[in-house]
Design an enzyme around this catalytic site. Structure first.
Site, PDB file in Angstrom:
ATOM      1  N   CYS A  60       5.608   9.674  -0.431  1.00  0.00           N
ATOM      2  CA  CYS A  60       4.294   9.284   0.096  1.00  0.00           C
ATOM      3  C   CYS A  60       3.191  10.273  -0.277  1.00  0.00           C
ATOM      4  O   CYS A  60       2.156  10.338   0.383  1.00  0.00           O
ATOM      5  CB  CYS A  60       4.353   9.104   1.613  1.00  0.00           C
ATOM      6  SG  CYS A  60       5.467   7.785   2.110  1.00  0.00           S
ATOM      7  N   GLY A  86       0.823  -1.194   0.000  1.00  0.00           N
ATOM      8  CA  GLY A  86       0.000   0.000   0.000  1.00  0.00           C
ATOM      9  C   GLY A  86       0.867   1.257   0.000  1.00  0.00           C
ATOM     10  O   GLY A  86       2.074   1.197   0.252  1.00  0.00           O
ATOM     11  N   GLY A  87       0.243   2.390  -0.308  1.00  0.00           N
ATOM     12  CA  GLY A  87       0.966   3.654  -0.272  1.00  0.00           C
ATOM     13  C   GLY A  87       1.371   4.148  -1.647  1.00  0.00           C
ATOM     14  O   GLY A  87       0.921   3.639  -2.675  1.00  0.00           O
ATOM     15  N   GLY A 135       7.134  -3.471   5.629  1.00  0.00           N
ATOM     16  CA  GLY A 135       7.385  -3.074   7.006  1.00  0.00           C
ATOM     17  C   GLY A 135       7.677  -1.593   7.113  1.00  0.00           C
ATOM     18  O   GLY A 135       6.885  -0.769   6.646  1.00  0.00           O
ATOM     19  N   PHE A 136       8.844  -1.238   7.684  1.00  0.00           N
ATOM     20  CA  PHE A 136       9.146   0.185   7.873  1.00  0.00           C
ATOM     21  C   PHE A 136      10.613   0.472   7.580  1.00  0.00           C
ATOM     22  O   PHE A 136      11.447  -0.435   7.534  1.00  0.00           O
ATOM     23  CB  PHE A 136       8.772   0.655   9.283  1.00  0.00           C
ATOM     24  CG  PHE A 136       9.538   0.009  10.404  1.00  0.00           C
ATOM     25  CD1 PHE A 136      10.780   0.500  10.800  1.00  0.00           C
ATOM     26  CD2 PHE A 136       9.016  -1.076  11.099  1.00  0.00           C
ATOM     27  CE1 PHE A 136      11.484  -0.076  11.853  1.00  0.00           C
ATOM     28  CE2 PHE A 136       9.709  -1.671  12.150  1.00  0.00           C
ATOM     29  CZ  PHE A 136      10.949  -1.168  12.527  1.00  0.00           C
ATOM     30  N   GLY A 187       5.079   0.814   4.978  1.00  0.00           N
ATOM     31  CA  GLY A 187       4.333   0.206   3.879  1.00  0.00           C
ATOM     32  C   GLY A 187       3.965  -1.221   4.247  1.00  0.00           C
ATOM     33  O   GLY A 187       4.803  -1.959   4.776  1.00  0.00           O
ATOM     34  N   ALA A 199       9.317   5.779   7.265  1.00  0.00           N
ATOM     35  CA  ALA A 199       8.283   5.434   6.289  1.00  0.00           C
ATOM     36  C   ALA A 199       7.703   4.064   6.620  1.00  0.00           C
ATOM     37  O   ALA A 199       8.344   3.239   7.278  1.00  0.00           O
ATOM     38  CB  ALA A 199       8.862   5.432   4.877  1.00  0.00           C
ATOM     39  N   TYR A 236      11.436   6.276  -1.428  1.00  0.00           N
ATOM     40  CA  TYR A 236      12.836   6.070  -1.788  1.00  0.00           C
ATOM     41  C   TYR A 236      13.482   5.144  -0.771  1.00  0.00           C
ATOM     42  O   TYR A 236      13.243   5.262   0.440  1.00  0.00           O
ATOM     43  CB  TYR A 236      13.593   7.399  -1.796  1.00  0.00           C
ATOM     44  CG  TYR A 236      15.100   7.231  -1.832  1.00  0.00           C
ATOM     45  CD1 TYR A 236      15.752   6.877  -3.007  1.00  0.00           C
ATOM     46  CD2 TYR A 236      15.866   7.406  -0.678  1.00  0.00           C
ATOM     47  CE1 TYR A 236      17.134   6.702  -3.035  1.00  0.00           C
ATOM     48  CE2 TYR A 236      17.241   7.232  -0.694  1.00  0.00           C
ATOM     49  CZ  TYR A 236      17.872   6.879  -1.875  1.00  0.00           C
ATOM     50  OH  TYR A 236      19.236   6.703  -1.905  1.00  0.00           O
ATOM     51  N   HIS A 237      14.311   4.209  -1.260  1.00  0.00           N
ATOM     52  CA  HIS A 237      15.177   3.412  -0.403  1.00  0.00           C
ATOM     53  C   HIS A 237      16.604   3.564  -0.908  1.00  0.00           C
ATOM     54  O   HIS A 237      16.848   3.646  -2.119  1.00  0.00           O
ATOM     55  CB  HIS A 237      14.808   1.933  -0.437  1.00  0.00           C
ATOM     56  CG  HIS A 237      13.482   1.615   0.172  1.00  0.00           C
ATOM     57  ND1 HIS A 237      13.128   2.010   1.438  1.00  0.00           N
ATOM     58  CD2 HIS A 237      12.423   0.929  -0.319  1.00  0.00           C
ATOM     59  CE1 HIS A 237      11.908   1.583   1.711  1.00  0.00           C
ATOM     60  NE2 HIS A 237      11.450   0.930   0.653  1.00  0.00           N
TER      61      HIS A 237
END
Length: 231
Positions: free
Chosen positions: A182, A80-81, A164-165, A153, A151, A85-86
């Site tokens: 987001c 979701g969302g 996760g986060f 998701g 963040a 960026y990672h």
């Protein structure tokens, strides 16, 4: 990871930590396979802590006009969302748990994930918080404005969680400018480094895992049954 860290998890949950960046597509494929195995009862649940090479990920609600500069690979994440960026300096915690053996409550699960981030950041002296209508975890930035530091998701399949986060330890914050993170334009992104804290991934992992027991305990009560959803 030390024995003290793993002691915070029951034997039914595997802990995996990575010291080298894991390509996002490879992590996504691993999560997909592990999700199915957990649902079938052939694998343990998993908490997986890692970083990725620079990548933009698109959630199921991502809008095309929020991808401003696709300078990095863009991957449809299935969570979701919107766009996230990672990259190096951002520590990700993927959580694959079977909610059938806990309270089957998606809202309570998300709330517990948020609380997990807030508690770990608090152990560093960083006050962070939720904001109604804004996804993620927020704190007061060095300029006095609110900015996102964490963040979130989530995806569930057969009541087994995925994603996760992620918390910004010391990423290149300029990399966030390629998207509207987001979908929230009016607030920026910050990091522990920007706030004056130097925290390496091993230290952060220990802080997160020290709070894992509280997170797991919160999943045993449906949201709305106090104190499961206290802010």
């Amino acid at each position: 990871m030390t024995d003290d860290a793993t002691a915070s998890l029951p034997e039914t949950i595997e802990l995996r930590t990575e010291s080298q960046p894991v390509p996002y597509r490879a992590a996504l494929a691993e999560m997909d396979a592990r999700n199915a195995a957990i649902a079938e009862g052939t694998a343990r649940e998993l908490i997986w802590m890692l970083e990725h090479p620079p990548v933009y990920t698109a959630g199921t609600s991502a809008a095309a006009d929020e991808l401003l500069d696709p300078r990095f690979e863009v991957v449809a994440a299935g969570r979701g969302g919107r766009y996230t960026y990672h990259g190096p300096g951002q520590r990700v915690c993927y959580v694959l748990l079977d909610l059938k053996s806990r309270a089957r409550d998606v809202r309570g699960y998300v709330h517990a994930l948020e609380g997990w981030m807030i508690a770990a950041l608090g152990d560093l002296g960083v006050q962070s918080f939720r904001r109604e209508g804004r996804i993620g975890i927020w704190t007061q930035d060095v300029d006095g404005r609110e900015a996102k530091i964490g963040a979130l998701g989530v995806r569930l399949r057969r009541w087994v969680t995925m994603h996760g986060f992620a918390v910004n330890l010391a990423p290149d914050l300029a990399h966030f400018s390629g998207i509207v993170p987001c979908g929230i334009e009016e607030f920026g992104v910050t990091s522990l480094e920007r706030l004056g804290l130097k925290v390496d991934s091993a230290t952060w992992d220990r802080l997160v895992l020290a709070r894992a027991g509280e997170f797991l305990a919160a999943l045993d009560k449906p949201c709305g049954v106090e104190p499961a959803c206290e802010s």
